[in-house]
Motif scaffolding. Structure first.
Motif, mmCIF file in Angstrom:
data_model
loop_
_atom_site.group_PDB
_atom_site.id
_atom_site.type_symbol
_atom_site.label_atom_id
_atom_site.label_comp_id
_atom_site.label_asym_id
_atom_site.label_seq_id
_atom_site.Cartn_x
_atom_site.Cartn_y
_atom_site.Cartn_z
ATOM 1 N N ILE A 135 26.238 55.715 46.061
ATOM 2 C CA ILE A 135 26.373 54.162 46.496
ATOM 3 C C ILE A 135 27.889 54.090 45.916
ATOM 4 C CG2 ILE A 135 24.668 53.561 46.109
ATOM 5 C CD1 ILE A 135 25.618 52.800 42.499
ATOM 6 N N LYS A 136 28.787 52.761 46.297
ATOM 7 C CA LYS A 136 30.079 52.645 45.960
ATOM 8 C C LYS A 136 30.183 51.855 45.053
ATOM 9 C CE LYS A 136 33.151 53.304 50.081
ATOM 10 N NZ LYS A 136 34.293 52.853 51.323
ATOM 11 N N GLU A 137 29.561 51.316 44.796
ATOM 12 C CA GLU A 137 29.572 49.988 43.480
ATOM 13 C C GLU A 137 28.313 50.077 42.850
ATOM 14 O OE1 GLU A 137 31.272 47.002 46.503
ATOM 15 O OE2 GLU A 137 30.492 45.668 44.507
ATOM 16 N N ALA A 138 28.303 49.506 41.799
ATOM 17 C CA ALA A 138 27.050 49.472 40.899
ATOM 18 C C ALA A 138 27.282 48.483 39.842
ATOM 19 C CB ALA A 138 26.577 50.652 40.468
ATOM 20 N N GLU A 139 26.159 47.524 39.427
ATOM 21 C CA GLU A 139 26.417 46.997 38.204
ATOM 22 C C GLU A 139 25.306 47.211 37.625
ATOM 23 O OE1 GLU A 139 28.463 42.587 39.724
ATOM 24 O OE2 GLU A 139 27.289 42.242 37.988
ATOM 25 N N VAL A 140 25.100 47.831 36.395
ATOM 26 C CA VAL A 140 24.496 48.626 35.695
ATOM 27 C C VAL A 140 24.200 47.977 33.987
ATOM 28 C CG1 VAL A 140 23.247 50.337 34.984
ATOM 29 C CG2 VAL A 140 24.244 50.566 36.382
ATOM 30 N N GLU A 141 23.651 46.663 33.641
ATOM 31 C CA GLU A 141 23.792 46.201 32.221
ATOM 32 C C GLU A 141 22.278 47.738 31.417
ATOM 33 O OE1 GLU A 141 22.002 42.389 32.355
ATOM 34 O OE2 GLU A 141 23.861 42.138 33.219
ATOM 35 N N ASP A 142 22.038 47.606 29.990
ATOM 36 C CA ASP A 142 21.538 48.489 29.308
ATOM 37 C C ASP A 142 21.803 50.065 29.417
ATOM 38 O OD1 ASP A 142 18.355 47.687 27.157
ATOM 39 O OD2 ASP A 142 20.860 48.389 26.870
ATOM 40 N N CYS A 143 22.226 50.899 29.305
ATOM 41 C CA CYS A 143 22.590 51.092 30.143
ATOM 42 C C CYS A 143 23.036 53.057 28.778
ATOM 43 C CB CYS A 143 22.697 52.146 31.753
ATOM 44 S SG CYS A 143 24.457 51.757 31.830
ATOM 45 N N LEU A 144 21.919 54.541 29.935
ATOM 46 C CA LEU A 144 23.231 55.921 28.666
ATOM 47 C C LEU A 144 23.837 55.812 30.068
ATOM 48 C CD1 LEU A 144 23.669 57.102 26.482
ATOM 49 C CD2 LEU A 144 21.408 59.198 27.203
ATOM 50 N N VAL A 145 25.236 55.699 29.357
ATOM 51 C CA VAL A 145 26.322 55.718 30.500
ATOM 52 C C VAL A 145 26.888 57.285 30.285
ATOM 53 C CG1 VAL A 145 28.891 56.128 31.114
ATOM 54 C CG2 VAL A 145 27.719 54.014 31.223
ATOM 55 N N VAL A 146 26.682 58.548 30.966
ATOM 56 C CA VAL A 146 27.082 59.879 31.009
ATOM 57 C C VAL A 146 28.017 60.340 31.168
ATOM 58 C CG1 VAL A 146 26.089 62.424 31.016
ATOM 59 C CG2 VAL A 146 24.738 60.389 30.424
ATOM 60 N N PHE A 147 28.976 60.817 31.016
ATOM 61 C CA PHE A 147 30.238 61.022 31.902
ATOM 62 C C PHE A 147 30.883 62.315 31.873
ATOM 63 C CE2 PHE A 147 32.528 56.779 32.043
ATOM 64 C CZ PHE A 147 31.946 56.182 31.005
ATOM 65 N N ALA A 148 30.696 63.268 32.550
ATOM 66 C CA ALA A 148 30.270 64.414 32.873
ATOM 67 C C ALA A 148 31.206 65.219 33.478
ATOM 68 C CB ALA A 148 29.476 64.652 33.475
#
Ligand SMILES: [Mg+2]
Lengths: 152, 152
Positions: free
Chosen positions: A28-41
């Motif tokens: 996907i090219k864009e997203a808006e996500v609330e209340d999440c666990l972001v995993v930078f990898a």
């Protein structure tokens, strides 16, 4: 693999421009996500010897953290700046796609940000004591875990 | 020292809770900063041999990046997750304070986030090709730079 976990009120991103190593068909090219666990990898060079095992070991770590946080929504975000010995783009994308698939199989909602694109983002970190964590997953540890699974 | 530079539309933070290694008298506990260069910094064990030289070398890197981005407002944000071989908290705080002082002397507006506090934050990364950069500053390179200054 280097992992940085952020428990977030919000993670939104927008892919703006390709780099030379851009994932050709971005999920996907864009997203808006609330209340999440972001995993930078950041997938590392050493991970190239067993991408399958590394992906599985990383997912184990993610599940551990998500479990503690009671998070069921994951944003998987490639972040090369977490390491200086990166895997090739092809292997990195293979590992990230595999992680996405495994997490979805295990019931998580997953948004995978595109690899190798310049992206704008907005990140709101919750700020509680478990809201920022980092882990390193190594091929050796991953293979031990694989061996244990086969033996059990 | 590991540095991660984010050219940001916004960086806001709020210190919520002390850790065991909290800076006793935090410079500030909250801030909302628009249009800035965020410098996430992890002071490393090797930096302990010459904190003064490391602080100066890091400031050189920051000036290089700020110059390219035409940024004159800096948020200096301790970020232990960028390295796994961290300096002691006392040395880290000494280096960060020194960096803050040097940057202010050189005309930058500087907001230094408190070390060793759990913090909520909101970060909006601009997303252009130079909006995310990382650098490592080593004691060896820092000392070479110091020697050049003395010789010139
Ligand atoms: Mg320079």
């Amino acid at each position: 693999m280097r992992l940085l976990f952020i428990h977030a009120d919000e993670m939104s991103f927008e892919a703006r421009q390709k780099t030379k190593i851009a994932e050709e068909e971005p999920p996907i090219k864009e997203a808006e996500v609330e209340d999440c666990l972001v995993v930078f990898a950041a997938v590392q060079e050493a991970d190239e010897e067993n991408p399958k095992a590394i992906a599985e070991a990383a997912v184990e770590e993610i599940e551990d953290v998500a479990g503690e946080l009671k998070a069921d929504r994951i944003v998987l975000y490639p972040y090369a700046h977490l390491a200086d010995d990166l895997a090739s783009p092809d292997v990195a994308v293979e590992v990230l796609k595999r992680m996405e698939g495994l997490l979805k199989e295990r019931g998580y909602e997953v948004v995978r940000a595109p690899f190798g694109w310049y992206k704008a983002f907005r990140l709101a970190c919750k700020g509680h004591p478990l809201s920022e964590l980092s882990r390193t997953v190594t091929p050796e540890a991953a293979e031990e875990a694989e061996e244990e699974k086969i033996e059990s």
